[in-house]
Design an enzyme around this catalytic site. Structure first.
Site, PDB file in Angstrom:
ATOM      1  N   ASP A 101       0.943  -0.999   0.032  1.00  0.00           N
ATOM      2  CA  ASP A 101       0.032  -0.097  -0.014  1.00  0.00           C
ATOM      3  C   ASP A 101       0.981   1.253   0.069  1.00  0.00           C
ATOM      4  O   ASP A 101       2.016   1.120   0.115  1.00  0.00           O
ATOM      5  CB  ASP A 101      -1.003  -0.215   1.332  1.00  0.00           C
ATOM      6  CG  ASP A 101      -2.066   1.209   1.016  1.00  0.00           C
ATOM      7  OD1 ASP A 101      -2.680   1.199   0.307  1.00  0.00           O
ATOM      8  OD2 ASP A 101      -1.795   2.076   1.871  1.00  0.00           O
ATOM      9  N   SER A 102       0.484   2.397  -0.499  1.00  0.00           N
ATOM     10  CA  SER A 102       1.085   3.375  -0.362  1.00  0.00           C
ATOM     11  C   SER A 102       1.475   3.812   0.952  1.00  0.00           C
ATOM     12  O   SER A 102       2.034   4.932   1.408  1.00  0.00           O
ATOM     13  CB  SER A 102       0.359   4.691  -1.265  1.00  0.00           C
ATOM     14  OG  SER A 102      -0.907   4.954  -0.797  1.00  0.00           O
ATOM     15  N   GLU A 106      -4.979   9.052   8.653  1.00  0.00           N
ATOM     16  CA  GLU A 106      -3.531   9.100   9.056  1.00  0.00           C
ATOM     17  C   GLU A 106      -3.028  10.078  10.123  1.00  0.00           C
ATOM     18  O   GLU A 106      -2.064   9.802  10.560  1.00  0.00           O
ATOM     19  CB  GLU A 106      -2.751   9.082   7.853  1.00  0.00           C
ATOM     20  CG  GLU A 106      -2.823   8.190   6.710  1.00  0.00           C
ATOM     21  CD  GLU A 106      -1.876   7.720   5.856  1.00  0.00           C
ATOM     22  OE1 GLU A 106      -0.898   8.688   5.860  1.00  0.00           O
ATOM     23  OE2 GLU A 106      -1.957   6.686   5.124  1.00  0.00           O
ATOM     24  N   CYS A 108      -4.140  -1.400  -2.373  1.00  0.00           N
ATOM     25  CA  CYS A 108      -4.189  -0.151  -2.676  1.00  0.00           C
ATOM     26  C   CYS A 108      -5.085   0.243  -3.792  1.00  0.00           C
ATOM     27  O   CYS A 108      -4.880  -0.242  -4.732  1.00  0.00           O
ATOM     28  CB  CYS A 108      -2.900   0.561  -2.765  1.00  0.00           C
ATOM     29  SG  CYS A 108      -2.852   2.254  -3.311  1.00  0.00           S
ATOM     30  N   CYS A 133     -11.301   2.629  -0.758  1.00  0.00           N
ATOM     31  CA  CYS A 133     -10.242   2.991  -0.253  1.00  0.00           C
ATOM     32  C   CYS A 133      -9.861   2.159   1.122  1.00  0.00           C
ATOM     33  O   CYS A 133     -10.854   2.145   1.954  1.00  0.00           O
ATOM     34  CB  CYS A 133     -10.060   4.531   0.087  1.00  0.00           C
ATOM     35  SG  CYS A 133      -8.645   4.970   0.854  1.00  0.00           S
ATOM     36  N   HIS A 181      -8.019   2.979   3.602  1.00  0.00           N
ATOM     37  CA  HIS A 181      -8.472   3.652   4.633  1.00  0.00           C
ATOM     38  C   HIS A 181      -9.729   3.915   5.421  1.00  0.00           C
ATOM     39  O   HIS A 181     -10.008   3.848   6.539  1.00  0.00           O
ATOM     40  CB  HIS A 181      -7.826   4.987   4.588  1.00  0.00           C
ATOM     41  CG  HIS A 181      -6.297   5.373   4.533  1.00  0.00           C
ATOM     42  ND1 HIS A 181      -5.923   4.646   3.467  1.00  0.00           N
ATOM     43  CD2 HIS A 181      -5.344   5.774   5.347  1.00  0.00           C
ATOM     44  CE1 HIS A 181      -4.029   5.006   3.606  1.00  0.00           C
ATOM     45  NE2 HIS A 181      -4.129   5.742   4.514  1.00  0.00           N
TER      46      HIS A 181
END
Length: 285
Positions: free
Chosen positions: A11-12, A159, A74, A193, A195
């Protein structure tokens, strides 16, 4: 690492850990190696060429670590880089290895969640811009109407560990109401996504009753289990010691502090310099 052939999960940043969590829960016997390209995150607003170049570099790193299979956990990398890597680069890098994404497994079964045949997609700008979900859902479920909504503030909110705070409500409510305004019969929202599952409770509170919220972790885990059963020639190459390796291209201290939020366990990571190809050296779980 020489005797280990782990399944790579990329993942990024941190979001792929929500996918890895479900994969490890489903298939705990395998060895796994995670890489977060945190030094260059986020990928969501970067160009197709940049995302492809970054993702390819990370895939090459995974192959250098002995991974026969890499999961791009991702959505942006899956949307902007996966097909090119599969079609143009695998034959050169290692034709026996495989790179898979998270979009195809999701779109193959999304039709099972909707009765009205109208769904909303919540994603990064890059994923929305790619049109990947529109293209793939059309292949499997041409009768479904799809409405997309880019949520550029959601990844920074998560994040920065603000996803449980009242300050996140404005942005979540804004995007949820905007996508739902497309059609009052939308009965399914896909969190496209990795996240976004951390915002699930907030998303749900701004939705009408009866709207299903779908996240990808369990879908991808089930799809991987099925894929390995159908490809024994690849499955037998994946080592099975129950080890987990965590890596980041940025600060290991920052990664470890954030990673537990996504993975649900404390982790210790290694720093990776992609330009020098530094290998994994310790911290096995």
């Amino acid at each position: 690492m020489v005797t280990t052939q782990p399944i790579g999960i990329f993942d990024s940043g941190y979001g792929g850990l929500t996918v890895m969590k479900e994969i490890v829960k489903k298939l705990p016997q395998y060895d796994y190696i995670y890489l977060g390209d945190n030094a260059r995150a986020p990928y969501g607003n970067r160009s197709f060429e940049t995302v492809y170049r970054y993702t390819l570099q990370c895939v090459e790193w995974f192959f250098d670590q002995g991974c026969p299979l890499v999961i791009l956990a991702c959505n942006t990398a899956s949307a902007k880089a996966l097909r090119t890597i599969q079609q143009n680069d695998l034959a050169r890098l290692d034709p026996d290895n495989r790179v898979l994404g998270v979009i195809r497994p999701t779109t193959e079964i999304i039709g099972q969640f909707t009765r009205s045949r109208k769904i909303g997609i919540l994603a990064t700008h890059g994923t929305v811009q790619s049109g990947s979900y529109l293209i793939e859902i059309e292949k499997f479920f041409p009768d479904i109407n799809v409405y997309q909504e880019a949520c550029p503030m959601w990844v920074p909110i998560v994040e920065n560990n603000e996803h449980l705070q009242p300050g996140a409500d404005y942005f979540v409510q804004k995007n949820v109401h905007h996508v739902m305004a497309n059609d009052r019969d939308i009965d399914t929202l896909l969190l496209a996504c990795t996240h976004y599952p951390l915002l699930r409770d907030k998303i749900q509170q701004f939705l009408p009753a009866g709207v299903t919220v779908v996240s990808q972790g369990e879908i991808v885990a089930n799809s991987l289990e099925d894929y390995l059963k159908r490809h024994p020639e690849l499955e037998t190459r994946c080592s099975k010691h129950g080890n987990r390796f965590f890596n980041t291209t940025d600060s290991t201290e920052d990664f470890d502090n954030h990673a537990s939020i996504f993975f649900g366990e404390n982790v210790r990571s290694n720093h990776v310099d992609l330009d020098s190809g530094i290998p994994v050296v310790d911290h096995i779980y």
